[in-house]
Design an enzyme around this catalytic site. Sequence first.
Site, mmCIF file in Angstrom:
data_model
loop_
_atom_site.group_PDB
_atom_site.id
_atom_site.type_symbol
_atom_site.label_atom_id
_atom_site.label_comp_id
_atom_site.label_asym_id
_atom_site.label_seq_id
_atom_site.Cartn_x
_atom_site.Cartn_y
_atom_site.Cartn_z
ATOM 1 N N ASP A 189 0.847 -1.225 -0.094
ATOM 2 C CA ASP A 189 0.059 0.135 0.041
ATOM 3 C C ASP A 189 0.968 1.190 0.010
ATOM 4 O OD1 ASP A 189 -2.030 1.862 -0.052
ATOM 5 O OD2 ASP A 189 -3.324 0.693 1.564
HETATM 6 C C1 BGC Z 1 -5.111 3.208 0.190
HETATM 7 C C2 BGC Z 1 -5.435 1.869 -0.569
HETATM 8 C C3 BGC Z 1 -5.324 2.373 -1.942
HETATM 9 C C4 BGC Z 1 -3.974 3.126 -2.550
HETATM 10 C C5 BGC Z 1 -3.825 3.617 -3.722
HETATM 11 C C6 BGC Z 1 -3.882 3.896 -0.068
HETATM 12 O O1 BGC Z 1 -3.772 4.872 0.681
HETATM 13 O O2 BGC Z 1 -5.075 2.352 1.568
HETATM 14 O O3 BGC Z 1 -6.550 1.419 -0.321
HETATM 15 O O4 BGC Z 1 -5.546 1.329 -3.197
HETATM 16 O O5 BGC Z 1 -4.000 4.023 -1.281
HETATM 17 O O6 BGC Z 1 -4.760 4.904 -3.948
#
Ligand code: BGC
Length: 744
Positions: free
Chosen positions: A303
Amino acid sequence: MNRKFASLVVLIALFSQCGIPKKESAEARAKAMLSKMTLEEKAGQMTQLSIEMISQGQGYDLVKPHALDTNKLKEVIVNLGVGSILNVGGHTYPIAHWKEIITSVQNYASQTRLQIPVLYGIDAIHGANYTQGSTLYPQQIALAASFNPALAKQMARLVAKDVEGSGIPWNFSPVLDVARNPLWPRFWETFGEDPYLASQMGVAMVEGYQEKGANGRSMAACLKHYVGYGNPANGHDRTPAYIPERQLREIYLPPFANAIKAGAKTIMINSGEWNGEPVHASKFLLKTILRDELKFKGVTVTDWEDIKNLTERHHIAATYKEAVALAINAGIDLAMVPLDLEYTKYLIENVKEGAVTETRINEAVLRILTLKYELGLFDEPYTEANSFVEPGSKESLDLSYELATQSIVLLKNNNSALPLAAGEKVLVTGPNANYINALNGGWTHTWQGRDTAYNPVVPTIKEALNLALPTASYLGGNTYTQHLPEASLLAAANGYSTVVLCLGEDTYTEKPGDINDLELDAAQQDLIRIYKNAGKKVVLVLVEGRPRTFTKSEALCDAILYAALPGNSGATAIADILVGKVNPSAKLPFSFPMYGATHSTYDCKYTELLNNDFKPAGYNALFEFGHGLSYTQFAYSKFSMDKRELGKQDSIQAHVTITNTGTRAGSEIVLLYSTDVVASITPSVKRLRSFTRVDLQPGESKQVDMKLAASDLSFVGLQNKFILEPGKFYFNVAQLKDSVNITN
Ligand code: BGC
């Protein structure tokens, strides 16, 4: 360069330079490509950067209107050889701009030595929410309330078309975290508190996203956020979760396990820590469980910034470089870096210094390349050849409305307060009465979903209700935290018998959505009290992604709809339910808490049922998991399991007859639960084992059959493995009960 020409150049080049025959399997082609790659090229493939890194302006503050930066493109795509780009730079774009972005990115990728196409990923979690004009569907928590995986699958298929139509083949969806703490600001991004329901819905979404389109291509789903994210101890985002391995396996892993079995191609890792170990550094979770046990073959992606976070937030690595080695050695394939150029450099250094083996790198790159071949990116990195429909088709709008109507839960309806009568004098007010953003929630045109600049022209609740019931009027001025003076509230309601209060939350996701108290804002609860004391019929419409407690005020409401986050068609669906054009059918996919502090889930243990006088009381939900009313009534009869004795390898069927005893057509969601009477690990009071929807005309009866395998009744035993113990099980639907013996 002309785009068609560019495609041709790439195709010819791909074939002649790389000489990898197209008829080989994706993995064989990936292996052949891997054998030609340098360490630097491999490290580039394991790097994912945000669109900010190739755009004009600074991270989080891009030039408007959005424009790519050719110098940065050259640096990132050509020189660094970055394998993946994600995201939208701040806000939603028109589809034409997406096509320009993807085309430029792939054009630059075609200038690299091996011309490996870039894999673009995005969070299109309730529609192509970063493509202007696309249809926005209910968020996952609402989909779960529909208990309708078939419709969720249809939705995912249409979303895939819109997202792929924007040139993007990878969607960071679905969220398969099981949400067990209602404070958690990502509660609404999940399918609720039950692993079985989350599994059924998750599998449906994966199948829908990954189904091949008419052009023979499909998109990749991304399961997130593996694993144990949904129950942070203090309810705040990305804070520690303490989950015993037994619970992890029983509750949190099954939705991932099932979606992996359904062929999910990628998985995103939980930013939080599990029992003190950040998941991004956990060999046990990323290798032993994910690869060895669940047999996941696809790509693991971190993430946002989560390798750097091993240093900066979690403090388990002294330096960023050390963090890179920890995460890659634990099993990360692709790093969502996404805002620095250091990661790739550190990865290369780690390999050269022996802190990471090239074998581990090869394993990761092979998976990434295989995915790119499977998605057809090598054969057609551009989107021109795709014949996908433009967003906003009638089919998608109809589906979003249908899903919204099936996902709005009628929690309470004293004295048939609903539906509203024709000509009823109704005053509509509350912070969510005239606000589209709250219907959609986060990940809507922007990350937090709050900017109104990108809103489509769709009715708000007060507008939709006014269309359905011209005698309804609107009172503005009440916010989430402040209401108009009582005298003004009462004066405005003069002559109105009914007040529809649209309460709940503003939009949010992730950390910005953290709260310290589950209780609904006092100002909103005041509205309920003021209007009830004034003798009005109070109808509450809750537009909120997590259940905010309001136990004392609940008693003052005549009717309550939980609308969750129903999307752009949500207001029309709410209005149609309020006036009775649509009969509500949804059921709660979570337990609506009575008290924030002592909240349990529906599958709690027997000891959680005991009152302080030691007498059993129900689990203390204000509204139970599976609760949901209709404007008609259903009677259950003739419930039986078709076997008295069940061998461990056998399967069994439940039969039950449902009759619509009311005066209007309706759909009933039939929920089959089991209870293990005695088990070596304290059994849950009940567990959901199967569900189905049945449509019934007034007076009509239907027999419903639900099949399960004996193994569905197994639980995680003392050795942390699923076991099935012989003995008695109860099954129940509604108030009806039957029992079965599991034999040896
Ligand atoms: C979130 C994810 C997301 C990623 C990309 C992160 O901050 O936890 O769910 O897919 O950002 O945008």
